[in-house]
Design a protein around this motif. Structure first.
Motif, PDB file in Angstrom:
ATOM      1  N   GLY A  17      -7.493   6.062  -0.647  1.00  0.00           N
ATOM      2  CA  GLY A  17      -7.409   4.598  -0.617  1.00  0.00           C
ATOM      3  C   GLY A  17      -7.720   4.024   0.761  1.00  0.00           C
ATOM      4  N   ILE A  18      -6.981   2.987   1.117  1.00  0.00           N
ATOM      5  CA  ILE A  18      -7.215   2.257   2.367  1.00  0.00           C
ATOM      6  C   ILE A  18      -6.980   3.160   3.579  1.00  0.00           C
ATOM      7  N   GLY A  19      -5.981   4.034   3.508  1.00  0.00           N
ATOM      8  CA  GLY A  19      -5.676   4.924   4.629  1.00  0.00           C
ATOM      9  C   GLY A  19      -6.836   5.852   4.957  1.00  0.00           C
ATOM     10  N   LEU A  64       3.368  14.391   6.803  1.00  0.00           N
ATOM     11  CA  LEU A  64       4.391  13.352   6.943  1.00  0.00           C
ATOM     12  C   LEU A  64       4.674  12.707   5.586  1.00  0.00           C
ATOM     13  N   ASP A  65       5.902  12.872   5.132  1.00  0.00           N
ATOM     14  CA  ASP A  65       6.363  12.189   3.920  1.00  0.00           C
ATOM     15  C   ASP A  65       7.286  11.068   4.379  1.00  0.00           C
ATOM     16  N   THR A  66       6.877   9.818   4.144  1.00  0.00           N
ATOM     17  CA  THR A  66       7.634   8.694   4.718  1.00  0.00           C
ATOM     18  C   THR A  66       9.010   8.517   4.083  1.00  0.00           C
ATOM     19  N   SER A  67       9.288   9.252   2.992  1.00  0.00           N
ATOM     20  CA  SER A  67      10.618   9.128   2.382  1.00  0.00           C
ATOM     21  C   SER A  67      11.583  10.172   2.927  1.00  0.00           C
ATOM     22  N   ASP A  68      11.101  11.024   3.832  1.00  0.00           N
ATOM     23  CA  ASP A  68      11.899  12.166   4.276  1.00  0.00           C
ATOM     24  C   ASP A  68      12.071  12.115   5.804  1.00  0.00           C
ATOM     25  N   ALA A  95       1.065   3.848   4.381  1.00  0.00           N
ATOM     26  CA  ALA A  95       1.539   4.493   3.144  1.00  0.00           C
ATOM     27  C   ALA A  95       2.527   3.598   2.401  1.00  0.00           C
ATOM     28  N   ALA A  96       2.374   3.529   1.093  1.00  0.00           N
ATOM     29  CA  ALA A  96       3.298   2.727   0.279  1.00  0.00           C
ATOM     30  C   ALA A  96       3.118   3.106  -1.186  1.00  0.00           C
ATOM     31  N   ILE A  97       4.089   2.714  -1.996  1.00  0.00           N
ATOM     32  CA  ILE A  97       3.964   2.878  -3.451  1.00  0.00           C
ATOM     33  C   ILE A  97       4.285   1.549  -4.136  1.00  0.00           C
ATOM     34  N   PRO A 184      10.338  -4.581  -7.417  1.00  0.00           N
ATOM     35  CA  PRO A 184      10.580  -3.644  -6.306  1.00  0.00           C
ATOM     36  C   PRO A 184       9.543  -3.771  -5.196  1.00  0.00           C
ATOM     37  N   TYR A 185       8.279  -3.849  -5.570  1.00  0.00           N
ATOM     38  CA  TYR A 185       7.204  -3.894  -4.574  1.00  0.00           C
ATOM     39  C   TYR A 185       7.272  -5.181  -3.755  1.00  0.00           C
ATOM     40  N   ARG A 186       7.429  -6.324  -4.440  1.00  0.00           N
ATOM     41  CA  ARG A 186       7.494  -7.611  -3.724  1.00  0.00           C
ATOM     42  C   ARG A 186       8.663  -7.620  -2.741  1.00  0.00           C
TER      43      ARG A 186
HETATM   44  P1  NDP Z   1      -3.034   3.962  -2.757  1.00  0.00           P
HETATM   45  O1  NDP Z   1      -2.051   4.033  -3.863  1.00  0.00           O
HETATM   46  O2  NDP Z   1      -4.466   4.095  -3.053  1.00  0.00           O
HETATM   47  O3  NDP Z   1      -2.650   5.012  -1.595  1.00  0.00           O
HETATM   48  C1  NDP Z   1      -1.329   5.084  -1.144  1.00  0.00           C
HETATM   49  C2  NDP Z   1      -1.253   6.068  -0.017  1.00  0.00           C
HETATM   50  O4  NDP Z   1       0.128   6.121   0.406  1.00  0.00           O
HETATM   51  C3  NDP Z   1      -1.630   7.489  -0.435  1.00  0.00           C
HETATM   52  O5  NDP Z   1      -2.247   8.139   0.647  1.00  0.00           O
HETATM   53  C4  NDP Z   1      -0.285   8.116  -0.738  1.00  0.00           C
HETATM   54  O6  NDP Z   1      -0.251   9.534  -0.601  1.00  0.00           O
HETATM   55  C5  NDP Z   1       0.542   7.478   0.361  1.00  0.00           C
HETATM   56  N1  NDP Z   1       1.972   7.626   0.116  1.00  0.00           N
HETATM   57  C6  NDP Z   1       2.699   7.154  -0.908  1.00  0.00           C
HETATM   58  N2  NDP Z   1       3.978   7.544  -0.788  1.00  0.00           N
HETATM   59  C7  NDP Z   1       4.048   8.279   0.348  1.00  0.00           C
HETATM   60  C8  NDP Z   1       5.089   8.977   1.019  1.00  0.00           C
HETATM   61  N3  NDP Z   1       6.340   9.015   0.543  1.00  0.00           N
HETATM   62  N4  NDP Z   1       4.800   9.595   2.191  1.00  0.00           N
HETATM   63  C9  NDP Z   1       3.553   9.576   2.683  1.00  0.00           C
HETATM   64  N5  NDP Z   1       2.516   8.976   2.079  1.00  0.00           N
HETATM   65  C10 NDP Z   1       2.766   8.332   0.935  1.00  0.00           C
HETATM   66  O7  NDP Z   1      -2.740   2.548  -2.045  1.00  0.00           O
HETATM   67  P2  NDP Z   1      -3.703   1.595  -1.199  1.00  0.00           P
HETATM   68  O8  NDP Z   1      -4.602   2.404  -0.370  1.00  0.00           O
HETATM   69  O9  NDP Z   1      -4.239   0.573  -2.098  1.00  0.00           O
HETATM   70  O10 NDP Z   1      -2.610   0.860  -0.284  1.00  0.00           O
HETATM   71  C11 NDP Z   1      -2.510   1.042   1.114  1.00  0.00           C
HETATM   72  C12 NDP Z   1      -1.609  -0.045   1.662  1.00  0.00           C
HETATM   73  O11 NDP Z   1      -2.151  -1.350   1.355  1.00  0.00           O
HETATM   74  C13 NDP Z   1      -0.202  -0.061   1.072  1.00  0.00           C
HETATM   75  O12 NDP Z   1       0.722  -0.391   2.076  1.00  0.00           O
HETATM   76  C14 NDP Z   1      -0.255  -1.152   0.038  1.00  0.00           C
HETATM   77  O13 NDP Z   1       1.006  -1.700  -0.244  1.00  0.00           O
HETATM   78  C15 NDP Z   1      -1.159  -2.150   0.731  1.00  0.00           C
HETATM   79  N6  NDP Z   1      -1.802  -3.111  -0.176  1.00  0.00           N
HETATM   80  C16 NDP Z   1      -2.766  -2.696  -1.052  1.00  0.00           C
HETATM   81  C17 NDP Z   1      -3.381  -3.634  -1.862  1.00  0.00           C
HETATM   82  C18 NDP Z   1      -4.479  -3.266  -2.819  1.00  0.00           C
HETATM   83  O14 NDP Z   1      -4.993  -4.170  -3.494  1.00  0.00           O
HETATM   84  N7  NDP Z   1      -4.881  -1.992  -2.910  1.00  0.00           N
HETATM   85  C19 NDP Z   1      -3.005  -5.065  -1.828  1.00  0.00           C
HETATM   86  C20 NDP Z   1      -1.985  -5.376  -0.856  1.00  0.00           C
HETATM   87  C21 NDP Z   1      -1.425  -4.426  -0.067  1.00  0.00           C
HETATM   88  P3  NDP Z   1      -0.250  10.555  -1.878  1.00  0.00           P
HETATM   89  O15 NDP Z   1      -1.684  10.802  -2.207  1.00  0.00           O
HETATM   90  O16 NDP Z   1       0.466  11.744  -1.367  1.00  0.00           O
HETATM   91  O17 NDP Z   1       0.481   9.859  -2.988  1.00  0.00           O
END
Ligand code: NDP
Length: 263
Positions: A17-19, A64-68, A95-97, A184-186
């Protein structure tokens, strides 16, 4: 045209994704990237591992697991060992869910999702910034020409960018709530915005800039395929904004084009 970002940059959730796109675009600049993900050896990090081959010596993959909390602590130690005297110039908490997903009405959301999303989207970024603070301070202190609190802050010097969301804006909520309830997300992104604001007040005495950025609605696993923005365009926009941030942007919530979003 603003100067490109450089120095030592840490990105969480860097495997997709964005990361992943942040790492891709930053690797072409004068930066060393600490690309963090939960499973560096897993199949979900293959694209990130490929980037390390494409850009030899420019990317360090860190578990890095952000929940740990132990995982965060171990990641900070690993970065500390490698980073050297320059310290950390930029932390991007990406990172986010989003559980239970979209549209996630009230009936679908319970305690488990509320807690898990808060832990990953708020507590994780909070702890990461707290533990990386000495490395961010080290980078901020490298510029000995600036002395006063909040003087000449920038992402090239020392900064934290928390990737937030329009969905966390309390003011805008009535305009988009019906489409995606996502309690939850909001709530997690509103809390992350408050963490951003608190850190910006706290860390300006160290000359560390803290800003929240909304990436737009982006085509990723989280954003879905109907989203209008590509990861390339969103990240290109965010990096341009990051490289132009200064004192006046500290503690703000901006979008990927630099527009201010109300809390
Ligand atoms: P994706 O779901 O595509 O990717 C999420 C990333 O976060 C993955 O690399 C995932 O890793 C990682 N991640 C999730 N949980 C954990 C954890 N516990 N520890 C470490 N890494 C973790 O999301 P996006 O790329 O779309 O989102 C990136 C950011 O942008 C987020 O903060 C999101 O809230 C924000 N955002 C995105 C929007 C969109 O339209 N896409 C809109 C607004 C905000 P793994 O592969 O291991 O799950």
């Amino acid at each position: 045209m603003s100067e490109k970002l450089k120095g030592n940059i840490l990105v969480t959730g860097a495997n997709r994704g964005i990361g992943l796109e942040l790492v891709k675009q930053l690797a072409g600049d004068e930066a060393h990237i600490y690309a963090c993900c939960r499973a560096p050896e897993g199949s979900g990090a293959e694209a990130l591992r490929d980037l390390t081959t494409q850009y030899p010596g420019k990317i360090s993959i860190i578990q890095l697991d952000t929940s740990d909390e132990d995982s965060i602590s171990a990641a900070v130690q690993a970065v500390n060992k490698q980073i050297g005297a320059g310290g950390l110039n930029l932390l991007i908490n990406n990172a986010a869910i989003n559980k239970p997903g979209t549209p996630a009405p009230l009936s679908a959301s319970g305690k488990k999702d509320m807690m898990e999303v808060y832990e990953i989207n708020v507590v994780g970024p909070f702890l990461i910034a707290k533990m990386l603070l000495p490395l961010l301070q080290r980078a901020a202190e490298m510029d000995s020409t600036v002395k006063d609190e909040g003087d000449k802050m920038s992402c090239r010097r020392s900064a934290i960018i928390n990737i937030s969301s329009l969905a966390g804006s309390i003011k805008i909520c009535p305009e988009n709530f019906a489409r995606a309830q996502m309690y939850p997300y909001r709530a997690s992104k509103a809390a992350l915005n408050m963490v951003t604001r608190c850190q910006s007040e706290d860390f300006k005495r160290h000359n560390i800039l803290v800003t929240a950025i909304h990436p737009g609605w982006v085509r990723t696993d989280m954003g879905g395929q109907e989203a209008p923005l590509s990861t390339q365009d969103s990240v290109h926009g965010m990096l341009a904004i990051m490289s132009s941030l200064s004192n006046k942007d500290c503690g703000m919530l901006l979008d990927w084009e630099g527009n201010m979003i109300p809390w």
